[in-house]
Design a protein around this motif. Structure first.
Motif, PDB file in Angstrom:
ATOM      1  N   ALA A   1       1.078  -1.204   0.121  1.00  0.00           N
ATOM      2  CA  ALA A   1       0.498  -0.047  -0.042  1.00  0.00           C
ATOM      3  C   ALA A   1       1.040   1.434  -0.179  1.00  0.00           C
ATOM      4  O   ALA A   1       0.300   2.028  -0.817  1.00  0.00           O
ATOM      5  CB  ALA A   1      -0.989  -0.492   1.453  1.00  0.00           C
ATOM      6  N   ASP A   2       2.021   1.044   0.774  1.00  0.00           N
ATOM      7  CA  ASP A   2       2.776   2.112   1.374  1.00  0.00           C
ATOM      8  C   ASP A   2       3.525   2.751   0.083  1.00  0.00           C
ATOM      9  O   ASP A   2       3.125   3.818  -1.161  1.00  0.00           O
ATOM     10  CB  ASP A   2       4.124   1.698   1.714  1.00  0.00           C
ATOM     11  CG  ASP A   2       3.763   2.433   3.151  1.00  0.00           C
ATOM     12  OD1 ASP A   2       2.114   2.680   3.650  1.00  0.00           O
ATOM     13  OD2 ASP A   2       3.897   1.357   4.236  1.00  0.00           O
TER      14      ASP A   2
ATOM     15  N   TYR B   1       1.836   1.720  -3.119  1.00  0.00           N
ATOM     16  CA  TYR B   1       0.942   1.690  -4.751  1.00  0.00           C
ATOM     17  C   TYR B   1       0.462   4.594  -4.043  1.00  0.00           C
ATOM     18  O   TYR B   1       0.354   4.100  -4.893  1.00  0.00           O
ATOM     19  CB  TYR B   1      -0.377   2.184  -3.904  1.00  0.00           C
ATOM     20  CG  TYR B   1      -1.060   0.480  -5.175  1.00  0.00           C
ATOM     21  CD1 TYR B   1      -0.401   0.327  -6.006  1.00  0.00           C
ATOM     22  CD2 TYR B   1      -0.385  -1.027  -4.422  1.00  0.00           C
ATOM     23  CE1 TYR B   1      -0.952  -1.018  -7.272  1.00  0.00           C
ATOM     24  CE2 TYR B   1       0.003  -2.648  -4.872  1.00  0.00           C
ATOM     25  CZ  TYR B   1       0.053  -2.269  -6.855  1.00  0.00           C
ATOM     26  OH  TYR B   1      -0.052  -3.403  -6.911  1.00  0.00           O
ATOM     27  N   LEU B   2       1.130   4.402  -2.593  1.00  0.00           N
ATOM     28  CA  LEU B   2       1.304   5.908  -2.300  1.00  0.00           C
ATOM     29  C   LEU B   2       1.425   6.833  -2.771  1.00  0.00           C
ATOM     30  O   LEU B   2       1.209   7.663  -3.079  1.00  0.00           O
ATOM     31  CB  LEU B   2       0.553   5.714  -0.713  1.00  0.00           C
ATOM     32  CG  LEU B   2      -0.756   5.366  -0.293  1.00  0.00           C
ATOM     33  CD1 LEU B   2      -0.481   5.468   1.276  1.00  0.00           C
ATOM     34  CD2 LEU B   2      -1.892   6.022  -0.095  1.00  0.00           C
ATOM     35  N   GLU B   3       2.888   5.680  -2.732  1.00  0.00           N
ATOM     36  CA  GLU B   3       4.296   6.304  -3.695  1.00  0.00           C
ATOM     37  C   GLU B   3       3.902   7.019  -4.368  1.00  0.00           C
ATOM     38  O   GLU B   3       4.075   8.112  -5.217  1.00  0.00           O
ATOM     39  CB  GLU B   3       5.123   5.747  -3.382  1.00  0.00           C
ATOM     40  CG  GLU B   3       6.675   6.540  -3.558  1.00  0.00           C
ATOM     41  CD  GLU B   3       7.917   5.615  -3.113  1.00  0.00           C
ATOM     42  OE1 GLU B   3       8.494   5.311  -4.190  1.00  0.00           O
ATOM     43  OE2 GLU B   3       7.726   4.590  -2.416  1.00  0.00           O
TER      44      GLU B   3
ATOM     45  N   GLN C   1       1.112   7.143  -6.491  1.00  0.00           N
ATOM     46  CA  GLN C   1       0.016   8.122  -6.360  1.00  0.00           C
ATOM     47  C   GLN C   1       0.794   9.383  -6.624  1.00  0.00           C
ATOM     48  O   GLN C   1      -0.269  10.594  -7.047  1.00  0.00           O
ATOM     49  CB  GLN C   1      -0.463   7.833  -5.821  1.00  0.00           C
ATOM     50  CG  GLN C   1      -2.412   8.561  -5.847  1.00  0.00           C
ATOM     51  CD  GLN C   1      -3.498   8.199  -5.019  1.00  0.00           C
ATOM     52  OE1 GLN C   1      -3.363   7.253  -3.898  1.00  0.00           O
ATOM     53  NE2 GLN C   1      -4.443   8.867  -5.399  1.00  0.00           N
ATOM     54  N   ARG C   2       1.919   9.658  -5.596  1.00  0.00           N
ATOM     55  CA  ARG C   2       1.837  10.444  -5.409  1.00  0.00           C
ATOM     56  C   ARG C   2       3.457  11.236  -6.521  1.00  0.00           C
ATOM     57  O   ARG C   2       3.205  12.240  -6.325  1.00  0.00           O
ATOM     58  CB  ARG C   2       2.323  11.120  -3.506  1.00  0.00           C
ATOM     59  CG  ARG C   2       1.439  11.249  -3.077  1.00  0.00           C
ATOM     60  CD  ARG C   2       2.250  10.679  -1.388  1.00  0.00           C
ATOM     61  NE  ARG C   2       1.058  10.627  -0.637  1.00  0.00           N
ATOM     62  CZ  ARG C   2       1.303   9.591   0.402  1.00  0.00           C
ATOM     63  NH1 ARG C   2       1.996   8.610   0.431  1.00  0.00           N
ATOM     64  NH2 ARG C   2      -0.136   9.463   1.417  1.00  0.00           N
TER      65      ARG C   2
END
Length: 186
Positions: A78-79, A81-83, A85-86
């Motif tokens: 999840a980290d 994917y968040l990275e 996305q940002r």
């Protein structure tokens, strides 16, 4: 089978098939079956009515040990994917998408609403003949179909030329990053 609306089954519910007994949602198998238990990997304890015992209203803890280990790697994934996305590359793909879709949707919606409003408020305008038996309403209606196909073609072309390559690279990078988090397992 799943209980209806979380209500327990009544005595007249009939016989339960072997699949119902072993799917992890019905009654537990008997002890003479060798303590056979089937844990469904797609089981979601948060779903309404699933995993509730007959009448208790509390979810049955049916978490497999492998699922617990997967939860730890999911947090790291999840980290990733968040990275992604940002990241600037992802934001650029989203910006290109919005720069095409928002104006196209607004223009097509205005064209559609204009057609409907003209058809209801100005029937004499829509009844004017254009060529032979074809009037303005028929020409505008066929124009709706034509613009739908034109917009579909323009969207596919825009995606192919402006977004697909960058999105594919992002997908590849994301898979590589999550593969590294999972320890090489895919």
């Amino acid at each position: 089978m799943q209980q209806s609306k979380g209500r327990p089954r009544t005595a007249g519910a009939g016989q339960e098939s072997s699949a119902e007994r072993l799917d992890g949602h019905g009654r537990e198998p008997t002890e003479d079956a060798g303590h056979l238990r089937y844990d469904d990997p797609w089981y979601d304890a948060l779903a309404s009515g699933w995993g509730e015992s007959a009448g208790a209203g509390e979810p049955v803890p049916a978490v497999v040990a492998a699922a617990r280990r997967e939860d730890e790697s999911r947090g790291a994934a999840a980290d990733v994917y968040l990275e992604v996305q940002r990241s600037a590359a992802f934001q650029e793909v989203r910006r290109r998408y919005r720069r095409f879709v928002v104006p196209a949707c607004v223009a097509f919606f205005a064209w559609y609403v204009g057609y409907v409003v003209a058809a209801t408020t100005a029937p004499e305008l829509m009844a004017r003949p254009v060529a032979g038996a074809v009037n303005v309403a028929m020409a505008a209606g066929l124009g709706q179909f034509a613009t739908t196909f034109l917009l579909t073609w323009a969207y596919a072309r825009h995606a192919r030329l402006r977004r697909d390559r960058a999105a594919l690279e992002l997908r590849w990078d994301t898979q590589e990053l999550t593969r590294g988090v999972d320890g090489g397992a895919s």
